[in-house]
Write a protein that holds these residues in place. Structure first.
Motif, PDB file in Angstrom:
ATOM      1  N   SER A  71       0.820  -1.210   0.000  1.00 35.52           N
ATOM      2  CA  SER A  71       0.000   0.000   0.000  1.00 35.52           C
ATOM      3  C   SER A  71       0.855   1.262   0.000  1.00 35.52           C
ATOM      4  N   THR A  72       0.242   2.328  -0.491  1.00 35.63           N
ATOM      5  CA  THR A  72       0.913   3.621  -0.531  1.00 35.63           C
ATOM      6  C   THR A  72       0.149   4.600   0.356  1.00 35.63           C
ATOM      7  N   VAL A  73       0.822   5.651   0.766  1.00 34.40           N
ATOM      8  CA  VAL A  73       0.232   6.649   1.650  1.00 34.40           C
ATOM      9  C   VAL A  73      -0.831   7.459   0.904  1.00 34.40           C
ATOM     10  N   LYS A  74      -1.950   7.660   1.597  1.00 29.97           N
ATOM     11  CA  LYS A  74      -3.007   8.536   1.076  1.00 29.97           C
ATOM     12  C   LYS A  74      -3.503   9.412   2.223  1.00 29.97           C
ATOM     13  N   ALA A  75      -4.215  10.471   1.894  1.00 29.81           N
ATOM     14  CA  ALA A  75      -4.763  11.365   2.912  1.00 29.81           C
ATOM     15  C   ALA A  75      -5.595  10.563   3.899  1.00 29.81           C
ATOM     16  N   GLY A  76      -5.445  10.865   5.178  1.00 29.94           N
ATOM     17  CA  GLY A  76      -6.176  10.170   6.235  1.00 29.94           C
ATOM     18  C   GLY A  76      -5.385   9.045   6.878  1.00 29.94           C
ATOM     19  N   ILE A 111       6.162   1.946   2.360  1.00 27.03           N
ATOM     20  CA  ILE A 111       7.002   1.663   3.525  1.00 27.03           C
ATOM     21  C   ILE A 111       8.424   1.371   3.041  1.00 27.03           C
ATOM     22  N   GLY A 112       9.385   2.031   3.680  1.00 31.99           N
ATOM     23  CA  GLY A 112      10.795   1.858   3.320  1.00 31.99           C
ATOM     24  C   GLY A 112      11.297   2.880   2.314  1.00 31.99           C
ATOM     25  N   ASP A 113      10.377   3.583   1.630  1.00 31.42           N
ATOM     26  CA  ASP A 113      10.784   4.616   0.674  1.00 31.42           C
ATOM     27  C   ASP A 113      11.501   5.745   1.398  1.00 31.42           C
ATOM     28  N   LYS A 114      12.497   6.299   0.701  1.00 28.45           N
ATOM     29  CA  LYS A 114      13.208   7.483   1.191  1.00 28.45           C
ATOM     30  C   LYS A 114      13.182   8.513   0.084  1.00 28.45           C
ATOM     31  N   LYS A 115      13.093   9.782   0.463  1.00 26.42           N
ATOM     32  CA  LYS A 115      13.155  10.850  -0.531  1.00 26.42           C
ATOM     33  C   LYS A 115      13.646  12.132   0.114  1.00 26.42           C
ATOM     34  N   THR A 148      -2.448   7.340   9.028  1.00 28.04           N
ATOM     35  CA  THR A 148      -1.514   7.683  10.089  1.00 28.04           C
ATOM     36  C   THR A 148      -0.183   7.060   9.712  1.00 28.04           C
ATOM     37  N   VAL A 149       0.861   7.868   9.714  1.00 29.88           N
ATOM     38  CA  VAL A 149       2.181   7.403   9.284  1.00 29.88           C
ATOM     39  C   VAL A 149       3.221   7.640  10.372  1.00 29.88           C
ATOM     40  N   ASN A 150       4.301   6.888  10.283  1.00 28.83           N
ATOM     41  CA  ASN A 150       5.485   7.090  11.112  1.00 28.83           C
ATOM     42  C   ASN A 150       6.638   7.336  10.160  1.00 28.83           C
ATOM     43  N   VAL A 151       7.354   8.444  10.366  1.00 26.35           N
ATOM     44  CA  VAL A 151       8.456   8.797   9.474  1.00 26.35           C
ATOM     45  C   VAL A 151       9.681   9.227  10.278  1.00 26.35           C
ATOM     46  N   HIS A 152      10.834   8.921   9.714  1.00 24.59           N
ATOM     47  CA  HIS A 152      12.067   9.518  10.189  1.00 24.59           C
ATOM     48  C   HIS A 152      12.370  10.662   9.236  1.00 24.59           C
ATOM     49  N   TYR A 153      12.965  11.721   9.762  1.00 25.96           N
ATOM     50  CA  TYR A 153      13.223  12.894   8.920  1.00 25.96           C
ATOM     51  C   TYR A 153      14.484  13.604   9.383  1.00 25.96           C
ATOM     52  N   HIS A 154      15.034  14.374   8.474  1.00 26.18           N
ATOM     53  CA  HIS A 154      16.162  15.261   8.758  1.00 26.18           C
ATOM     54  C   HIS A 154      15.828  16.571   8.055  1.00 26.18           C
ATOM     55  N   LEU A 207      12.826  25.077   2.988  1.00 24.13           N
ATOM     56  CA  LEU A 207      13.333  23.964   3.781  1.00 24.13           C
ATOM     57  C   LEU A 207      13.606  22.742   2.910  1.00 24.13           C
ATOM     58  N   VAL A 208      14.503  21.891   3.383  1.00 25.76           N
ATOM     59  CA  VAL A 208      14.825  20.634   2.706  1.00 25.76           C
ATOM     60  C   VAL A 208      14.664  19.524   3.738  1.00 25.76           C
ATOM     61  N   PHE A 209      13.897  18.495   3.394  1.00 23.85           N
ATOM     62  CA  PHE A 209      13.713  17.361   4.287  1.00 23.85           C
ATOM     63  C   PHE A 209      14.131  16.069   3.609  1.00 23.85           C
ATOM     64  N   ASP A 210      14.920  15.259   4.328  1.00 19.32           N
ATOM     65  CA  ASP A 210      15.152  13.867   3.951  1.00 19.32           C
ATOM     66  C   ASP A 210      14.120  13.085   4.751  1.00 19.32           C
ATOM     67  N   ILE A 211      13.296  12.311   4.062  1.00 19.22           N
ATOM     68  CA  ILE A 211      12.178  11.609   4.702  1.00 19.22           C
ATOM     69  C   ILE A 211      12.288  10.111   4.429  1.00 19.22           C
ATOM     70  N   GLU A 212      12.035   9.314   5.456  1.00 19.55           N
ATOM     71  CA  GLU A 212      11.939   7.864   5.300  1.00 19.55           C
ATOM     72  C   GLU A 212      10.616   7.411   5.909  1.00 19.55           C
ATOM     73  N   LEU A 213       9.793   6.729   5.098  1.00 21.91           N
ATOM     74  CA  LEU A 213       8.512   6.221   5.586  1.00 21.91           C
ATOM     75  C   LEU A 213       8.746   4.905   6.321  1.00 21.91           C
ATOM     76  N   VAL A 214       8.463   4.885   7.635  1.00 23.50           N
ATOM     77  CA  VAL A 214       8.696   3.710   8.479  1.00 23.50           C
ATOM     78  C   VAL A 214       7.463   2.808   8.473  1.00 23.50           C
ATOM     79  N   SER A 215       6.275   3.392   8.615  1.00 25.36           N
ATOM     80  CA  SER A 215       5.065   2.576   8.649  1.00 25.36           C
ATOM     81  C   SER A 215       3.837   3.405   8.290  1.00 25.36           C
ATOM     82  N   ILE A 216       2.782   2.670   7.889  1.00 18.90           N
ATOM     83  CA  ILE A 216       1.474   3.265   7.596  1.00 18.90           C
ATOM     84  C   ILE A 216       0.477   2.548   8.499  1.00 18.90           C
ATOM     85  N   GLY A 217      -0.366   3.348   9.175  1.00 20.69           N
ATOM     86  CA  GLY A 217      -1.449   2.758   9.954  1.00 20.69           C
ATOM     87  C   GLY A 217      -1.153   2.450  11.353  1.00 20.69           C
TER      88      GLY A 217
END
Length: 142
Positions: free
Chosen positions: A2-7, A55-59, A9-15, A132-142
């Motif tokens: 699955s991919t993230v959509k509006a609504g 999940i696991g994507d980084k950008k 709940t996500v967990n992300v790491h960021y810089h 701003l510049v963010f490095d984002i990693e999606l850890v989990s959805i839901g």
């Protein structure tokens, strides 16, 4: 997967960095940031960047001022007479202070300018007016 959509709940790491590379925040060494996408809990550019991530994507995402904290607003610069400061406080440009409003709410301000008889305080968000510049990693959805 699955991919993230509006609504969601996500967990992300960021810089988070300024465009000159200076770090202003990071989740390194902490729990991931949890929020619900599309509910305005984070700045718009960060929120929008998560749509369709897996999940696991980084950008890395560049967020313009308008999708971050917006431009610094002129009405948020407040001039106070030096006589209203405690005698032992010598305001210097760049120093953070805390003010209280008539309702007892406290908020941070930065000394923007020190004049002969007054001090100009900046009550804008510290990141207002900055891209701003963010490095984002999606850890989990839901």
């Amino acid at each position: 997967m699955s991919t993230v959509k509006a609504g969601d709940t996500v967990n992300v790491h960021y810089h988070g960095k300024l465009t000159d590379g200076t770090t202003f925040d990071s989740s390194e060494g902490r729990e991931p940031l949890q929020f619900t996408v599309g509910e305005g809990q984070v700045i718009k550019g960060f929120d929008d960047a998560l749509i369709d991530m897996k999940i696991g994507d980084k950008k890395t995402v560049n967020i313009p001022v308008e999708e971050a904290y917006g431009p610094a607003a002129a009405e948020n610069f407040i001039e106070f007479p030096k006589s209203e400061f405690p005698e032992d406080l010598k305001p210097e440009v760049g120093v953070q202070l805390h003010l209280s409003d008539n309702q007892g709410n406290h908020f941070p301000v930065i000394v923007h300018e020190v004049k002969e008889d007054s001090v100009v305080l900046d009550a804008n968000h510290p990141l207002a007016g900055k891209a701003l510049v963010f490095d984002i990693e999606l850890v989990s959805i839901g």
